[in-house]
Every structure is written in C-alpha cells, then in structure tokens.
Design a protein around this motif. Structure first.
Motif, PDB file in Angstrom:
ATOM      1  N   SER A  49       0.848  -1.213   0.000  1.00 17.81           N
ATOM      2  CA  SER A  49       0.000   0.000   0.000  1.00 17.81           C
ATOM      3  C   SER A  49       0.875   1.251   0.000  1.00 17.81           C
ATOM      4  CB  SER A  49      -0.915   0.023   1.229  1.00 17.81           C
ATOM      5  OG  SER A  49      -1.748  -1.108   1.218  1.00 17.81           O
ATOM      6  N   SER A  92     -13.202  -5.834  -1.621  1.00 19.79           N
ATOM      7  CA  SER A  92     -11.991  -5.110  -1.234  1.00 19.79           C
ATOM      8  C   SER A  92     -11.595  -5.488   0.189  1.00 19.79           C
ATOM      9  CB  SER A  92     -12.243  -3.609  -1.385  1.00 19.79           C
ATOM     10  OG  SER A  92     -12.258  -2.967  -0.162  1.00 19.79           O
ATOM     11  N   GLU A  96      -7.794  -0.912   1.461  1.00 19.67           N
ATOM     12  CA  GLU A  96      -7.716  -0.739  -0.001  1.00 19.67           C
ATOM     13  C   GLU A  96      -8.745   0.299  -0.463  1.00 19.67           C
ATOM     14  OE1 GLU A  96      -6.283  -5.202  -1.342  1.00 19.67           O
ATOM     15  OE2 GLU A  96      -8.347  -4.623  -1.692  1.00 19.67           O
TER      16      GLU A  96
END
Ligand SMILES: NC(=O)c1ccc[n+]([C@@H]2O[C@H](COP(=O)([O-])OP(=O)(O)OC[C@H]3O[C@@H](n4cnc5c(N)ncnc54)[C@H](OP(=O)(O)O)[C@@H]3O)[C@@H](O)[C@H]2O)c1
Length: 314
Positions: A49, A92, A96
């Motif tokens: 991420s 998801s 996210e």
C-alpha cells in the motif's frame, strides 16, 4: 485518534511515506459497527500500500492494516473479518478502499464482526484474518485435505505458508515444506513438517499443494501432486506466468484451484480449530502502538519469522 497511514506512495522507500499520527474518527454507515482495536497485525500488503499498489492518489491518506481484534459495540470480544464489498459491488480488503485496522478504532459492516474465542488472546486473534484464513481455506474448502492426507507447502518461510504448515499438522496430515533458507527449514521442521530444499523429490506424491510462490515453484508443485491432486494457488510472489504441463494435468486429472481470503464462517471455524487443538499463530514480536514505526521497519527488514503484532493498549 492515533493511526498509521500512507501519506503518498514511494516504491523505493515505502517507509518514507508512512505517518503515525492523528487521523479522523471512523464514520460508520448504516449497519456498520465501530470496533475498539486492541491488537492489529501487519502484512506485506501494508508495505505494498505504501508503494502505491492497489491504491489511488485520491484515496490518500489511507489508514493501513487488514487484521485486527478488539471490542465490538456491545462490549464483546471480536475479530474483524477484513473483506468488505464496495458500493460498486467490488470485493476489497480493509485499507484498499475503506480505512484499515492500524488505528484506535475501525468501522466495518456489523456482519464482519466474528466472536473471538476466549482461548485466544487479542494478539493471537489479530494474526488470523488474512494469512491464516487464506491458508485455512486453501487446505480445507479448496484443497479438501483429509486427516490422513498429505500436503506440500511451497516457500514455507512465508506468512500464508507457515500458517499452512501448522494448520496441516493440526488437521492430521503429513506435511512437506520447501524453503530456500536452511535456517527457515530447521524452524519449519520443528513445527512438524518434513522440510526440504526447493525442487527436491518427496518421499510420496501429495494430495494437496499450497502455492503462494508461483513461477519459481510451480513446475515442482505439478510434479509433486498425485493423481487427482489439488494445487491450490493464492499468490504468485515470484511471478504469475509459470509454464504448465497440460499433458500432466489431464493425464493425472490434477486440479489447479485459485482462492482468495475466506468467509466469516471459515474464520469462525479456523478460530474454533485453534481453540480446540491448542495451536497458535507464530508471533515474531508484539510491539506497543506507541512504537508502531518500529513494527513496519521490522516487517520491511524481512528479518521476521511469524507475525508482527501491534499492542494498541500501549
Ligand atoms: N489471495 C489471498 O487471499 C492472499 C492472502 C494473503 C497473501 N496472498 C499472497 O500470497 C503470497 C504470499 O504471501 P505471504 O504474506 O505469505 O508472503 P511472504 O511472507 O512474503 O512469503 C513469501 C514466501 O515465498 C517464498 N519466495 C519468495 N520468492 C521466492 C522465489 N523467487 N523462489 C522461491 N520462493 C520464493 C519465500 O519462502 P522461502 O524464503 O521460505 O523460500 C517467502 O517466504 C503473496 O503473493 C501475497 O500477495 C494472497
């Protein structure tokens, strides 16, 4: 509230865009619940991420973290199931699209709260929703592993793979595992598996292969599966375009099965298995939330065996 979040993306130096600081309180939608997080666990997903994988600029700042255990709105102890469907109906994982778990509080649909068995600590329970749930579904629902069956786990030093080794032995199967690293092979053997070098010949062909490595190990996985064997794939760390011997696949009637995460029911079953058998996730370190950066640094260093957990009480 305090939280760990991505402020930008940096592929080369992901920790440079990690901020530990103040974030807005979660705003629950109708039917959603706020969980007071007691422990969260990190995954490589959190580093991805920070590198910008799976996130867009306009979603920043994004609170990181997929895994957590804590206290639900009715005061009960819960584990947070991390898969949420977006307004568009897409699937998801927390952090996210919706804010993640490395925060004082997280909000999720009430359906995502799974009761935590009293036998598990918050730290232990926080390790389960991503890597352990994935491994559990790979072995059971998808792999259909039987108690007297056999399983090969590729890249056994990994998070999903270590969970698969422990769960495979807890389910009563014969477990074989490969790792490139001699020290990891020793540790894996101590968990009850026969640990071998990547590509090594096994004493028997197996019912189920747990594949998260991909290109580097896939040919070996195909060779190690017995007639009717299942090769269950949930990741492709070393590359996602392996060569597949189709002749072997049809001749031995092999099944190659994809899988992702698991269901809340499987998470409850996994926790019941742990409560019943006494097996527990391997925890590399429990780090106070006040030193959260250290936890990310540790994960990033790669020098871990087991989960890195954050204790939100400290
Ligand atoms: N679909 C899902 O629901 C789901 C959920 C969780 C994770 N995943 C995916 O599953 C994969 C594994 O996740 P993880 O958290 O377990 O990762 P991890 O802890 O980083 O483990 C990856 C393991 O793969 C092995 N490996 C890596 N590169 C290799 C290479 N070139 N050759 C041979 N082995 C190699 C290593 O094992 P050794 O060092 O022991 O050889 C390493 O420990 C990732 O791709 C992740 O995205 C998917």
């Amino acid at each position: 509230m305090r939280a760990a979040f991505a402020t930008a993306f940096n592929d080369a130096d992901p920790l440079s865009v990690l901020e530990i600081g103040d974030a807005p309180e979660p705003a629950p939608q109708d039917g959603w619940a706020v969980v007071d997080v007691r422990a969260s666990a990190l995954n490589h997903h959190d580093l991805w991420s920070l590198r910008g994988v799976g996130l867009r600029e306009e979603q920043l700042p994004m609170i990181l973290g997929c895994d957590a255990a804590g206290i639900g709105p009715d005061g009960s102890e819960v584990v947070v199931y991390p898969v949420v469907y977006t307004e568009k109906g897409d699937f998801s994982i927390l952090s996210e699209y919706y804010p993640g778990t490395v925060a004082e509080r997280v909000t999720v649909p009430a359906y995502n709260l799974v009761p935590k068995p009293a036998e598990l600590t918050f730290a232990e329970a926080a390790c389960l929703p991503t890597a352990w749930l994935t491994a559990y579904r790979m072995l059971t629902t998808r792999g259909r592993l039987e108690a007297d069956g056999s399983v090969l786990v590729q890249g056994a030093g990994g998070g999903v793979a270590t969970a698969a080794v422990l769960l495979g032995t807890a389910l009563g199967a014969r477990v074989y595992a490969t790792s490139r690293d001699a020290a990891k092979r020793e540790r894996i053997a101590a968990l009850g598996a026969t640990a071998v070098e990547p590509g090594a010949r096994l004493p028997e062909r197996v019912d189920v292969v747990i594949e998260t490595v991909g290109e580097a190990t896939f040919e070996h996985s195909m060779k190690c599966a017995k007639t009717g064997g299942r090769i269950v794939v949930s990741g492709a760390t070393s590359g996602h375009l392996p060569r597949v011997n189709l002749r072997r696949m049809f001749a031995l009637q092999l099944e190659i099965l994809g899988t992702s995460m698991g269901t809340p029911e499987e998470l409850a079953d996994l926790m019941a298995l742990l409560a019943r058998t006494g097996i527990r996730p391997i925890i590399d370190s429990v780090i106070p939330f006040s030193e959260a950066r250290k936890a990310f640094e540790l994960l990033h260093s790669g020098d871990v065996f087991g989960k890195v957990v954050l204790d939100h009480a400290q």
